[in-house]
Design a protein around this motif. Structure first.
Motif, PDB file in Angstrom:
ATOM      1  N   GLY A   1       0.797  -1.219   0.000  1.00  0.00           N
ATOM      2  CA  GLY A   1       0.000   0.000   0.000  1.00  0.00           C
ATOM      3  C   GLY A   1       0.827   1.265   0.000  1.00  0.00           C
ATOM      4  O   GLY A   1       0.306   2.366   0.238  1.00  0.00           O
ATOM      5  N   ILE A   2       2.121   1.153  -0.279  1.00  0.00           N
ATOM      6  CA  ILE A   2       3.029   2.303  -0.315  1.00  0.00           C
ATOM      7  C   ILE A   2       3.109   2.821  -1.751  1.00  0.00           C
ATOM      8  O   ILE A   2       3.273   2.040  -2.692  1.00  0.00           O
ATOM      9  N   ILE A   3       2.999   4.130  -1.933  1.00  0.00           N
ATOM     10  CA  ILE A   3       3.058   4.726  -3.270  1.00  0.00           C
ATOM     11  C   ILE A   3       4.493   4.677  -3.770  1.00  0.00           C
ATOM     12  O   ILE A   3       5.396   5.249  -3.139  1.00  0.00           O
ATOM     13  N   PRO A   4       4.758   4.017  -4.914  1.00  0.00           N
ATOM     14  CA  PRO A   4       6.122   3.895  -5.424  1.00  0.00           C
ATOM     15  C   PRO A   4       6.491   5.061  -6.334  1.00  0.00           C
ATOM     16  O   PRO A   4       5.711   5.472  -7.200  1.00  0.00           O
ATOM     17  N   SER A   5       7.679   5.616  -6.128  1.00  0.00           N
ATOM     18  CA  SER A   5       8.149   6.700  -6.989  1.00  0.00           C
ATOM     19  C   SER A   5       9.645   6.566  -7.215  1.00  0.00           C
ATOM     20  O   SER A   5      10.354   5.864  -6.489  1.00  0.00           O
ATOM     21  N   SER A   6      10.114   7.268  -8.249  1.00  0.00           N
ATOM     22  CA  SER A   6      11.539   7.270  -8.541  1.00  0.00           C
ATOM     23  C   SER A   6      11.907   8.552  -9.253  1.00  0.00           C
ATOM     24  O   SER A   6      11.101   9.480  -9.348  1.00  0.00           O
TER      25      SER A   6
END
Length: 621
Positions: free
Chosen positions: A465-470
């Motif tokens: 449930g963690i928003i993934p970003s890069s």
């Protein structure tokens, strides 16, 4: 010499493999190969296909017709290069395939094949489009140089996407790298003259010995919009196109990003004496921190000033601060308040309706990490290991992506055990630094596997449930991230004012707009904390570019009420178009400084980079 004619639905190909003649005839236009087709060997020798021994034969299958050609006797090498050129009867694409035999380990560096199409057309009659970052157009007989990007690699800033194209008076082609992980393109532009774009293949684990494929689609009455939509259609058909709606279905928290500003802030910095950034003249400047309590107070003020929603990104929460000790970043920086302070900040963020996210790192592998071992680092083909000491943490190698997956799971399990709720996580470099190889026998890794393993790291976040970003938006990683750090347009120099690389246009958004959240820096042309040092072309306003591209924006953690109010213009637009396709883009009255974008929901955005004016029409209003 053998000559062949291949006939498609809308064009025909005249091909003579021995003398490297290839012509594509479509309507009144002929696309013709430039014959500079080469192999670069690692010993510095250049092998030319025109000097090699060649044999060829025609072939037919139930889906295609084509010509196979075999080349050998390159400059004393035993390498054999097998190629094919074929037309698919179903979709009318022209495919170029290549693989090698008898290739010694690390014998070759690159093979430039197929050839570039000659492209020396009258001024204002045509252009080349390249996937430099957001997108670049090189008008025919452009009066500036682009030599900086002579050999661009896919899956980094040279190529957010895996295609390029050219258009001449409505006739054009879209060239797609169907095998993208060990590839790139070479660009040669003569000032006020010809522009040549040729693909190249580089080795995978020391050889070019698996099939490499380029696919070309030709148009007879279109422009760059059509080429972008051809690539988009290819992505959809191959399962590589993942929308935000699909990402929200997997992780409903992603929906919280729509119409939400991004706020970056720093907890702690420690610059190692080994770092390139270490200030020897002023040692006290190498250490800095703010407490978690003080960051919580800033959030309360931000809320009072009218920012109802925000995605928070905190750098420097780890044991020694920003860019230190990774992936062994625990315990949380003690002087700032330790794990209890970080938990308090996370809890405060959620109470205010904000999303609590952090900066994290699983590529830069620091020597001073608690469990550092070269056994976990990527190993080069010659048995050495990557090494640098640029970033704040000093001496570092590179963590193998195969190993990184276990560290990600370990660290986010630790956050749970500490009671610190992480709602978003940014993995630095994963989506902009090119895919890597590893020759360690315990975790050998191709570039394709590297991409797979990096995506698995993000997919683990999604499962929690963690928003993934890069960092940026290369399409090898894009299916697994929902948010990026930034995705600017290409300029000659990222530090300070700089000239654009050609004419800037939003190719990436024409393909991928509704697949990822892209924040844009700067209000009134001001760069915020998060992007300090990152420039835009000349005096262009990144706020205007953000409006055109329908993205969200950055706020400072101490943003002024006036700029918060201005930012709501972009946030309202983002709320409306974030899940919509950018249907088309055009230059208003042919002026490269005036842009119009149209979205699938009927919204339109117009900007004038010279006058700083903009006009927004929200669909349905």
């Amino acid at each position: 010499m053998s000559s062949y004619i291949l006939t498609g639905k809308s064009y025909k190909v005249l091909y003579s493999p021995e003398n490297l003649n290839l012509q594509v005839q479509i309507g009144d236009k002929t696309w013709e190969w430039n014959k500079k087709i080469l192999i670069k060997f690692t010993n510095g020798i250049i092998g030319n296909f025109s000097s090699a021994e060649c044999s060829s034969e025609e072939f037919k299958t139930g889906v295609s017709t084509g010509v196979k050609a075999v080349y050998k006797n390159f400059a004393g090498s035993d390498i054999i290069v097998r190629t094919s050129v074929s037309i698919n009867k179903t979709d009318d694409t022209l495919s170029f395939e290549l693989y090698t035999e008898n290739e010694a380990f690390c014998e070759t560096e690159k093979i430039y094949w197929p050839g570039a199409f000659n492209f020396d057309v009258p001024e204002k009659q045509g252009y080349t489009i390249l996937p430099f970052m957001q997108g670049v157009m090189i008008p025919s007989r452009w009066d500036k140089n682009i030599i900086q990007y002579a050999d661009g690699k896919l899956s980094d800033r040279d190529a957010y996407m895996c295609f390029y194209g050219q258009v001449d008076n409505g006739y054009g082609y879209c060239a797609i790298f169907d095998t993208q992980y060990d590839a790139g393109y070479n660009s040669e532009h003569v000032i006020c003259g010809e522009t040549l774009i040729r693909p190249y293949w580089r080795t995978s684990m020391g050889r070019i010995n698996y099939k490499r494929i380029m696919k070309y689609t030709f148009i007879s009455n279109g422009d760059y919009n059509d080429l972008c939509k051809i690539y988009r259609k290819y992505l959809i058909e191959t399962g590589k196109f993942v929308t935000l709606k699909e990402k929200i279905a997997r992780n409903p928290n992603v929906a919280k990003l729509i119409g939400t500003p991004i706020v970056h802030d720093m907890i702690a910095i420690h610059i190692s004496p080994d770092s390139q950034y270490y200030d020897k003249e002023n040692p006290a400047k190498n250490d800095y921190y703010k407490t978690f309590d003080s960051r919580a107070e800033l959030l309360r003020k931000l809320k009072m000033n009218g920012v109802d929603r925000a995605y928070l990104h905190y750098d420097g929460w780890g044991v020694k601060g920003y860019d230190n000790c990774h992936p062994d970043a625990f315990p949380v920086f003690e002087a700032a308040g330790g794990s209890e302070g970080m938990k308090m900040l996370s809890d405060t963020a959620r109470e205010l309706g904000y999303i609590f996210g952090i900066h994290d790192q699983y590529m830069d592998y620091y020597y001073d990490g608690e469990n550092f071992s070269l056994d976990n680092a990527t190993k080069n083909a010659d048995g050495t290991y990557p090494y640098m000491s640029v970033w704040y943490g000093g001496k570092q190698s590179t963590l193998c992506a195969d190993v990184a997956r276990d560290y990600v799971k370990r660290n986010y399990t630790t956050f749970k055990e500490l009671g610190i709720v992480i709602e978003g996580a940014y993995f630095d470099e994963f989506s902009v630094v090119e895919m890597q190889e590893c020759f360690d026998e315990n975790h050998r890794m191709t570039r394709e596997q590297c991409a797979e393993y990096r995506r698995e790291c993000f997919d683990y976040l999604t499962s929690q449930g963690i928003i993934p970003s890069s960092e940026e938006v290369t399409d090898t990683i894009l299916p697994s991230i929902a948010l990026c750090h930034n995705a600017p347009f290409a300029i000659m120099n990222v530090e300070g004012k700089s000239e654009p690389v050609g004419v800037l246009l939003p190719l990436f958004n024409l393909v991928y707009h509704e697949c990822v959240i892209v924040p844009w820096v700067g209000l009134d042309g001001r760069l915020g904390y998060a992007m300090a040092g990152w420039a835009f072309a000349g005096n262009d306003s990144p706020f205007l570019w953000g409006l055109l591209c329908g993205g969200t924006i950055y706020y400072s953690a101490a943003e002024t009420p006036e700029l918060i109010e201005k930012g709501k213009i972009a946030l309202q637009l983002h709320e409306k178009v974030a899940l919509s396709e950018m249907v088309s883009h055009e230059f208003i009255d042919g002026n490269y400084r005036r842009h119009r974008a149209v979205y699938a929901d009927g919204s339109t955005v117009e900007i004038n980079l010279d006058t700083q004016e903009f006009n927004i029409n929200l669909g349905g209003e």
